[in-house]
Design a protein around this motif. Sequence first.
Motif, mmCIF file in Angstrom:
data_model
loop_
_atom_site.group_PDB
_atom_site.id
_atom_site.type_symbol
_atom_site.label_atom_id
_atom_site.label_comp_id
_atom_site.label_asym_id
_atom_site.label_seq_id
_atom_site.Cartn_x
_atom_site.Cartn_y
_atom_site.Cartn_z
ATOM 1 N N THR A 134 0.818 -1.215 0.000
ATOM 2 C CA THR A 134 0.000 0.000 0.000
ATOM 3 C C THR A 134 0.853 1.267 0.000
ATOM 4 O O THR A 134 0.376 2.341 0.378
ATOM 5 N N VAL A 161 -0.638 4.882 0.900
ATOM 6 C CA VAL A 161 -0.325 5.465 2.207
ATOM 7 C C VAL A 161 0.214 6.883 2.040
ATOM 8 O O VAL A 161 -0.198 7.809 2.756
ATOM 9 N N ALA A 218 7.350 7.752 6.387
ATOM 10 C CA ALA A 218 6.364 6.733 6.027
ATOM 11 C C ALA A 218 6.864 5.882 4.871
ATOM 12 O O ALA A 218 6.667 4.657 4.854
ATOM 13 N N THR A 220 9.320 3.414 6.283
ATOM 14 C CA THR A 220 8.645 2.428 7.127
ATOM 15 C C THR A 220 7.929 1.388 6.301
ATOM 16 O O THR A 220 8.050 0.182 6.544
ATOM 17 N N VAL A 221 7.165 1.831 5.309
ATOM 18 C CA VAL A 221 6.404 0.884 4.478
ATOM 19 C C VAL A 221 7.342 0.016 3.655
ATOM 20 O O VAL A 221 7.161 -1.209 3.558
ATOM 21 N N ASP A 232 2.877 5.617 13.089
ATOM 22 C CA ASP A 232 3.445 4.762 12.038
ATOM 23 C C ASP A 232 2.478 3.646 11.652
ATOM 24 O O ASP A 232 2.870 2.689 10.994
ATOM 25 N N ASP A 233 1.239 3.761 12.053
ATOM 26 C CA ASP A 233 0.254 2.711 11.841
ATOM 27 C C ASP A 233 -0.397 2.875 10.466
ATOM 28 O O ASP A 233 -1.339 3.656 10.292
ATOM 29 N N THR A 234 0.103 2.138 9.481
ATOM 30 C CA THR A 234 -0.412 2.289 8.119
ATOM 31 C C THR A 234 -1.854 1.823 7.990
ATOM 32 O O THR A 234 -2.608 2.349 7.160
ATOM 33 N N LYS A 235 -2.262 0.833 8.791
ATOM 34 C CA LYS A 235 -3.650 0.385 8.729
ATOM 35 C C LYS A 235 -4.586 1.493 9.204
ATOM 36 O O LYS A 235 -5.629 1.746 8.596
ATOM 37 N N ILE A 273 -3.942 4.671 9.152
ATOM 38 C CA ILE A 273 -3.863 5.749 8.164
ATOM 39 C C ILE A 273 -4.836 5.498 7.017
ATOM 40 O O ILE A 273 -5.624 6.371 6.634
#
Length: 405
Positions: A48, A52, A69, A72-73, A354-357, A359
Motif C-alpha cells: 500500500t 499510504v 512513512a 517504514t512501508v 506509524d500505523d499504516t492500517k 492511516i
Amino acid sequence: MHTISFQPIHYTTSTKNTTEFNSRSLLLSTVNTTHDLYSMECGDRPNTLARVLVGLHEMGASQERLRDAYLTVCSGLERLSSCSTSRIEPDTWQDFLGNKNYYRDYLFFFDQYISHYGLESTLHTYLYSSHLYNSIGSQLQPLVHIVFGLEQNLPKVVAQGLAYLASTYWDPSNILSCSVPQTAPLNPHLLLADLVKSDQRFDGKIESSTFGGAIKLLLKSKSALLQTYMAEWSRQTGTWEDRLKALIELAVEFIPNSARPTTHTMELDWFLAGGQLLSSALAIQSLASLFSTKASSQTEKEQQGKVLEHLVQLQFLLSLCTFVVQGRPWHPHSSTVTDVFSWKECMDRVVASDDTKAILALNSLIKARTQTKSQEMHLHAANLLVACVEQQGTWIKGGTGWHHR
C-alpha cells in the motif's frame, strides 16, 4: 534499500477550500522507483506504499512525515526477483491465473500491453470484457489498487493492480445467487449482525496460515450455506447503487462493532476494522463514477453495469466471509472510547503515527463520511483508530470475535 528524492510539495486552495496536490513529483518518483522492485503482497499484507503516501498527504502530512512513512512501508515489502521477459503471452495469459509466482510475469505483460495499446484498451480487454472482474482473490484489494491508479492517472499502478488481480485470481461465481424477485427490505446489517452471528452452522474456527487461505477454505467447506445467504441478500430490494451504499455503511459499522477494549488498551480487528472492506466498497463506487464520465456505446454501458452489479455481489460475499472468518464479532456497546476528538484532531494524531492500517482506514472514513447526513458512526470509528494508535493498541489478525467463543 532504494530511496527517492522528496521534492517540495506545493499546495493551492481552490474556491471550494479544498487542498489540491500541484506537484506530482513525490508520487511519480515513488511509483517509478519501486514499480518492479516489490511484490504486491507479502503474507496478508498488500503493498500500500503509494496509497499510504497519498492518504497522508491528503490529511496534511509534512514532507518529513512522508519520507519517514516511505521508509517504514518499504521495510516491510517483499523484493521481487529481476525479470527481463515474461512467460506470459496474449494467447496464454489465462493459463496462470491464481498463481502468485507469476505476479512478476503478469506485471511485465500488462506493462507491455499498456505501452503498446494504451490504458483504456488494456482495461477493456483484460478487465471489463474478461472474467478477471469475477475474482475475489486477496479480498478485492487488487481492484482498490487499480481504481487508485486510474484516479491518480498512473498506468504503472494500474498494471500492478491487474497483475495482482491475475496472480491471486479466485472465482466464487458458483456461490453468487442468480436473479430472484426482490421482496425484502434492504438491510445487510440484519443479515450479518443478527442472522449470521447467531447461525451455529458457522461455528468452528477455520485454521489457515493466511487470511486469504481461510476465505478459500470457507468458500469450499460452506458453499451451500453461503449460497443461502447470498440468495437472501439478492431478495433484498434496491438497485446496485442502493446496495453499495448500504455496504459502505456496513463497512463503517464493522470498525467500532468489532473493537475489543481491554483494561489498558484497544484491540481492533485486522480485517474488519483495518479499512479493507471500506476501501473496496469505495473503489467500486469510484469505478462507477469513472464509467459515468466517459462516452460509451449502449453495449459498453450494459457491460459496465454488469461489471458493477457483479462487484457489489462480491463485496457482500467478502463482507460475509470476513465476518465469519474473524469470529463474527459484533459488540455495539463494548467500546469505552468517547468521541473527544474532531476530524482534524483525529487526522493529526493518526498522521503522526506509524500505523499504516489506521492511516488507510481513517482516509477511507473521511471519504465515506460525505455520503451520509449523520457522521456520528464515522467519527466514533475515527476516535477508535486514534485510541488504538495512542494507546499502542493491537491489531488482532486472528479475529476479535473468537475471544468470546
